[in-house]
Design a protein around this motif. Structure first.
Motif, short mmCIF file in Angstrom:
data_model
loop_
_atom_site.label_atom_id
_atom_site.label_comp_id
_atom_site.label_asym_id
_atom_site.label_seq_id
_atom_site.Cartn_x
_atom_site.Cartn_y
_atom_site.Cartn_z
N GLY A 9 0.82 -1.20 0.00
CA GLY A 9 0.00 0.00 0.00
C GLY A 9 0.85 1.26 0.00
N GLY A 10 0.19 2.39 -0.15
CA GLY A 10 0.91 3.66 -0.14
C GLY A 10 0.09 4.78 -0.73
N LEU A 11 0.78 5.88 -1.01
CA LEU A 11 0.17 7.05 -1.60
C LEU A 11 0.46 7.07 -3.10
N VAL A 12 -0.56 7.27 -3.89
CA VAL A 12 -0.40 7.29 -5.35
C VAL A 12 -1.30 8.37 -5.93
N GLN A 13 -0.89 8.96 -7.03
CA GLN A 13 -1.70 9.97 -7.69
C GLN A 13 -2.82 9.33 -8.49
N PRO A 14 -3.90 10.06 -8.70
CA PRO A 14 -4.97 9.53 -9.56
C PRO A 14 -4.43 9.10 -10.92
N GLY A 15 -4.90 7.95 -11.38
CA GLY A 15 -4.41 7.38 -12.63
C GLY A 15 -3.22 6.46 -12.46
N GLY A 16 -2.64 6.43 -11.28
CA GLY A 16 -1.48 5.60 -11.02
C GLY A 16 -1.83 4.15 -10.71
N TYR A 80 -1.77 -11.58 -5.34
CA TYR A 80 -1.58 -10.17 -5.66
C TYR A 80 -2.90 -9.49 -6.05
N LEU A 81 -2.95 -8.21 -5.80
CA LEU A 81 -4.02 -7.37 -6.33
C LEU A 81 -3.36 -6.24 -7.10
N GLN A 82 -3.41 -6.32 -8.42
CA GLN A 82 -2.86 -5.27 -9.27
C GLN A 82 -3.93 -4.23 -9.47
N MET A 83 -3.62 -2.98 -9.10
CA MET A 83 -4.60 -1.90 -9.17
C MET A 83 -4.09 -0.84 -10.13
N ASN A 84 -4.81 -0.65 -11.22
CA ASN A 84 -4.46 0.34 -12.24
C ASN A 84 -5.52 1.42 -12.31
N SER A 85 -5.17 2.52 -12.93
CA SER A 85 -6.11 3.64 -13.14
C SER A 85 -6.82 4.00 -11.83
N LEU A 86 -6.04 4.16 -10.79
CA LEU A 86 -6.61 4.40 -9.47
C LEU A 86 -7.30 5.76 -9.40
N LYS A 87 -8.39 5.75 -8.62
CA LYS A 87 -9.21 6.95 -8.44
C LYS A 87 -9.23 7.33 -6.96
N PRO A 88 -9.52 8.58 -6.65
CA PRO A 88 -9.59 8.97 -5.24
C PRO A 88 -10.58 8.12 -4.44
N GLU A 89 -11.64 7.67 -5.08
CA GLU A 89 -12.63 6.84 -4.37
C GLU A 89 -12.13 5.44 -4.07
N VAL A 123 -5.25 7.51 -2.64
CA VAL A 123 -5.15 8.04 -4.00
C VAL A 123 -5.47 9.53 -3.94
N SER A 124 -4.45 10.34 -4.15
CA SER A 124 -4.61 11.78 -4.00
C SER A 124 -3.53 12.50 -4.77
N SER A 125 -3.88 13.67 -5.28
CA SER A 125 -2.89 14.50 -5.96
C SER A 125 -2.26 15.49 -4.98
#
Length: 125
Positions: A9-16, A80-89, A123-125
């Motif tokens: 886990g961690g902090l990622v920008q939207p779309g990451g 694994y859980l691969q998460m793409n195109s992450l959104k703030p929600e 997920v935040s900018s």
């Protein structure tokens, strides 16, 4: 007993993207169903994805379909859980879970027997 430990886990920008891992130890079995759930503050724990550890089809929640993928190497660790195109929600604590008595792939968290401690995804900018 089964122990589950999530990581990634961690902090990622939207779309990451992020990849979560779930390592299982103890009395595991290839018959188990391994699932991912998430819980945002003030909300219920929601189903994300699950599959039988030994193989077969994967069930994915509509809210993440096409963006999240559960993967595993047959009955080997980890899941694994691969998460793409992450959104703030998508921001939540993500949990790995194991259903030891799975006649089917369950989406209700109460049907899972073992849980990890959770990993925060923000997920935040």
């Amino acid at each position: 007993q089964v122990q589950l430990v999530e990581s990634g886990g961690g902090l990622v920008q939207p779309g990451g993207s992020l990849r979560l891992s779930c390592a299982a130890s103890g009395r595991t079995s290839s018959s188990y169903v391994m699932g991912w759930f998430r819980q945002a503050p003030g909300k219920e724990r929601d189903f994300v994805a699950a599959a039988r550890w030994s193989g077969g089809s994967t069930l994915v929640a509509d809210s993440v379909k096409g963006r999240f993928t559960l993967s595993k190497n047959n009955a080997k660790n980890p899941v694994y859980l691969q998460m793409n195109s992450l959104k703030p929600e998508d921001t939540a604590v993500y949990y790995c879970a194991a259903d030891a008595n799975a006649g089917f792939i369950a989406t209700r968290p109460t049907l899972y027997d073992y849980w990890g401690q959770g990993t925060q995804v923000t997920v935040s900018s």
